[in-house]
Design a protein around this motif. Structure first.
Motif, short mmCIF file in Angstrom:
data_model
loop_
_atom_site.label_atom_id
_atom_site.label_comp_id
_atom_site.label_asym_id
_atom_site.label_seq_id
_atom_site.Cartn_x
_atom_site.Cartn_y
_atom_site.Cartn_z
N GLY A 14 0.84 -1.18 -0.03
CA GLY A 14 0.07 -0.01 0.05
C GLY A 14 0.95 1.14 -0.03
N PHE A 15 2.10 1.15 0.73
CA PHE A 15 2.82 2.47 0.84
C PHE A 15 3.57 2.68 -0.63
N ALA A 16 4.06 1.56 -0.92
CA ALA A 16 5.25 1.80 -1.94
C ALA A 16 4.37 1.88 -3.25
N SER A 17 2.96 1.54 -3.25
CA SER A 17 2.45 1.62 -4.65
C SER A 17 1.74 2.97 -4.87
N SER A 18 1.70 3.56 -3.72
CA SER A 18 1.02 5.17 -4.17
C SER A 18 1.50 6.26 -3.42
N PHE A 19 2.65 6.17 -2.52
CA PHE A 19 2.92 7.33 -1.72
C PHE A 19 3.58 8.22 -2.67
N THR A 20 3.97 7.78 -4.07
CA THR A 20 4.56 9.00 -5.14
C THR A 20 3.47 9.69 -5.40
N LEU A 39 16.38 6.68 -21.31
CA LEU A 39 17.06 6.19 -20.51
C LEU A 39 16.79 5.75 -19.04
N VAL A 40 16.22 6.81 -18.37
CA VAL A 40 15.73 6.47 -17.15
C VAL A 40 14.37 5.81 -16.97
N ALA A 41 13.40 6.33 -17.71
CA ALA A 41 12.04 5.95 -17.81
C ALA A 41 11.96 4.42 -18.04
N GLY A 42 12.82 4.11 -19.47
CA GLY A 42 12.46 2.86 -19.90
C GLY A 42 12.66 1.43 -18.92
N PRO A 43 13.62 1.59 -18.21
CA PRO A 43 13.92 0.44 -17.42
C PRO A 43 12.77 0.30 -16.21
N VAL A 44 12.38 1.59 -15.88
CA VAL A 44 11.07 1.70 -15.18
C VAL A 44 9.83 0.82 -15.62
N VAL A 45 9.59 1.30 -16.85
CA VAL A 45 8.33 0.61 -17.46
C VAL A 45 8.51 -0.65 -17.89
N VAL A 46 9.67 -0.99 -18.10
CA VAL A 46 9.98 -2.57 -18.49
C VAL A 46 9.91 -3.31 -17.17
N GLY A 47 10.63 -2.77 -16.15
CA GLY A 47 10.55 -3.50 -14.69
C GLY A 47 8.86 -3.83 -14.33
N TRP A 48 8.18 -2.73 -14.66
CA TRP A 48 6.79 -2.82 -14.24
C TRP A 48 5.87 -3.87 -14.94
N LEU A 49 6.38 -3.88 -16.42
CA LEU A 49 5.59 -4.75 -17.32
C LEU A 49 5.94 -6.23 -16.98
N LEU A 50 7.16 -6.68 -16.47
CA LEU A 50 7.63 -7.88 -16.19
C LEU A 50 6.87 -8.26 -14.85
N LEU A 51 7.05 -7.50 -13.89
CA LEU A 51 6.25 -7.94 -12.60
C LEU A 51 4.80 -7.88 -12.60
N HIS A 52 4.32 -7.05 -13.69
CA HIS A 52 2.92 -7.08 -14.00
C HIS A 52 2.58 -8.22 -14.56
N ARG A 53 3.38 -9.09 -14.92
CA ARG A 53 2.99 -10.26 -16.00
C ARG A 53 3.35 -11.47 -15.00
N PHE A 54 4.09 -11.40 -13.84
CA PHE A 54 4.61 -12.63 -12.95
C PHE A 54 4.45 -12.30 -11.67
N ARG A 90 1.86 -9.53 -10.00
CA ARG A 90 1.27 -8.30 -10.27
C ARG A 90 1.41 -7.34 -9.01
N ARG A 91 1.21 -7.95 -7.83
CA ARG A 91 0.89 -7.04 -6.54
C ARG A 91 2.23 -6.34 -6.43
N TRP A 92 3.27 -6.79 -6.80
CA TRP A 92 4.77 -6.16 -6.57
C TRP A 92 4.96 -5.46 -7.65
N ALA A 93 4.20 -5.22 -8.73
CA ALA A 93 4.57 -4.24 -10.30
C ALA A 93 4.94 -3.04 -9.89
N VAL A 94 4.28 -2.19 -9.04
CA VAL A 94 4.40 -0.97 -9.01
C VAL A 94 5.59 -0.70 -7.78
#
Length: 428
Positions: A18-24, A147-162, A164-168
């Motif tokens: 809950g904290f890590a997913s939305s404090f931003t 170069l900065v946002a690309g790894p963030v989005v790729v990491g989110w996609l991979l975790l969202h697939r395998f 999901r609760r830890w994607a964000v």
């Protein structure tokens, strides 16, 4: 021993996710409303403590896993609305008024029913319009900072697939690593890493009451409190809705002078504490929600560090992480808005007006989107013919929409789940 540890571990996971997913999202919203870095850190700390107190009280009092969180859609609303006329003190005044309205909804059921009477397609379209600006941030970040946002989005996609609760949270970890690699160590020099409570004297004006306080109340009720109750009902509980509104409304009032915008029942992470993964015995799952509240209160001590990282990071990168966290909420809101062909055009008008971000007489687009959608419904509402059929077919009873596999069954407005608890609760 395992039976005792399992709900505690589930509560810890609930608090972390809950904290890590939305404090931003929260920090982006508070800063957009005019808060300084110190005031934003104070607001995040106040929200964590207020959520923790409310969750501990509700869980212990009713022996039901009633998880509590801050209003993530409400924070997105602050981003979409921007600073109100009068600045941060007026925003704090709007937070207080919103908290009063939540308490009033818990004390006077007709007010809660009035909120529920807002057509769901219009409410969903308003929420979608509020979320859209943040949800487009990942795309803009990929263009501006590939170069900065690309790894963030790729990491989110991979975790969202395998996982999901830890994607964000995973995307956040990648973003923090990117910030650490691209920001000089001197960037954090002088930052207040230990948060402190910064109180703000509230101020009020009519435009902020209509354009911020009222939409914040509506979004919090429609997008957090009601879905949060639906999750609990789906897992077989009959929680006291009025008591939940009174507790979260009072917590909102407690957090507002320190910068907290709204406290409510958790909707996104509610299933982590209320589901069978928390404990096989439903009577023991309340321990998970109480643990989650305590964990969230402790995580509030990291509000200073979180704010300092957000302050030195490229704003578009923080917005991108927040947008990734809100994509699921946007999808749900859009689906709710356009499902019914009869109200689809009114919902689209609501969405367009809200997403436009227009400000008229000091009132933001969320309010005008709601007004425009309701006017469209009134204008094009189909009236029954004067000479109807002699023997009209009886209306079919409303049936709940089947849930996806593994998900709790949602409730319909006619179900008594939000009216009175059928389940015996301690001290009730």
């Amino acid at each position: 021993m395992t039976g005792r540890v399992q709900p505690v571990l589930a509560g810890v996971v609930t608090a972390l996710v809950g904290f890590a997913s939305s404090f931003t999202v929260v920090l982006a919203g508070l800063r957009a409303a005019g808060a300084s870095d110190a005031q934003a850190a104070s607001g995040l700390l106040a929200l964590c403590v207020a959520c923790g107190l409310a969750a501990a009280w509700l869980g212990w009092r009713h022996r039901i896993p009633m998880s509590v969180a801050w209003s993530t859609p409400g924070a997105a609303l602050l981003v979409a609305t921007g600073p109100p006329p009068g600045g941060w003190p007026v925003a704090v005044g709007a937070f207080l008024v919103s908290g009063v309205l939540i308490v009033a909804a818990g004390l006077f059921p007709p007010l809660g029913r009035a909120v529920a009477a807002i057509p769901k397609p219009v409410a969903g379209a308003m929420l979608a319009g509020v979320l859209l600006p943040l949800c487009t941030a990942p795309v803009r970040a990929l263009v501006e900072l590939p170069l900065v946002a690309g790894p963030v989005v790729v990491g989110w996609l991979l975790l969202h697939r395998f996982a999901r609760r830890w994607a964000v949270p995973g995307a956040l970890v990648v973003a923090v690593a990117a910030i650490a690699l691209t920001t000089p160590p001197a960037g954090l020099t002088g930052a207040a890493l230990v948060p402190s409570v910064t109180l703000t004297a509230p101020a009020w004006n009519a435009s902020a009451l209509v354009g911020l306080a009222l939409p914040l109340f509506l979004v919090t009720m429609a997008a957090q409190n009601v879905p949060g109750m639906a999750v609990l009902v789906g897992y077989g509980y009959r929680p006291p809705f009025g008591a939940a509104l009174r507790a979260t409304g009072l917590a909102s009032l407690l957090a507002a002078p320190a910068g907290g915008h709204a406290v409510n029942l958790a909707a996104i992470t509610a299933a982590l504490a209320a589901g069978p993964d928390a404990h096989p015995d439903p009577e023991r799952r309340w321990v998970a929600s109480v643990t989650a509240g305590a964990g969230l209160a402790l995580l509030g001590l990291g509000a200073g560090v979180a704010t300092a990282l957000v302050a030195v990071a490229p704003p578009i990168l923080i917005e991108a992480v927040a947008g990734l966290a809100l994509l699921g909420a946007l999808a749900t809101a859009l689906a709710s808005a356009v499902t019914d062909p009869e109200t689809r055009e009114a919902a689209v008008v609501t969405f367009v007006v809200t997403a436009s971000g227009v400000t008229l007489i000091g009132v933001g687009g969320a309010f005008w989107g709601l007004v425009a959608g309701c006017l469209m419904l009134l204008l094009f509402r189909r009236r029954p013919p004067a000479d109807g059929p002699e023997h009209p077919a009886p209306a079919a009873p409303e049936q709940p929409v089947p849930a996806a596999p593994g998900q709790p069954t949602p409730i319909t407005p006619d179900q008594p789940a939000l009216a009175a608890p059928e389940r015996s609760t301690r001290g009730s």
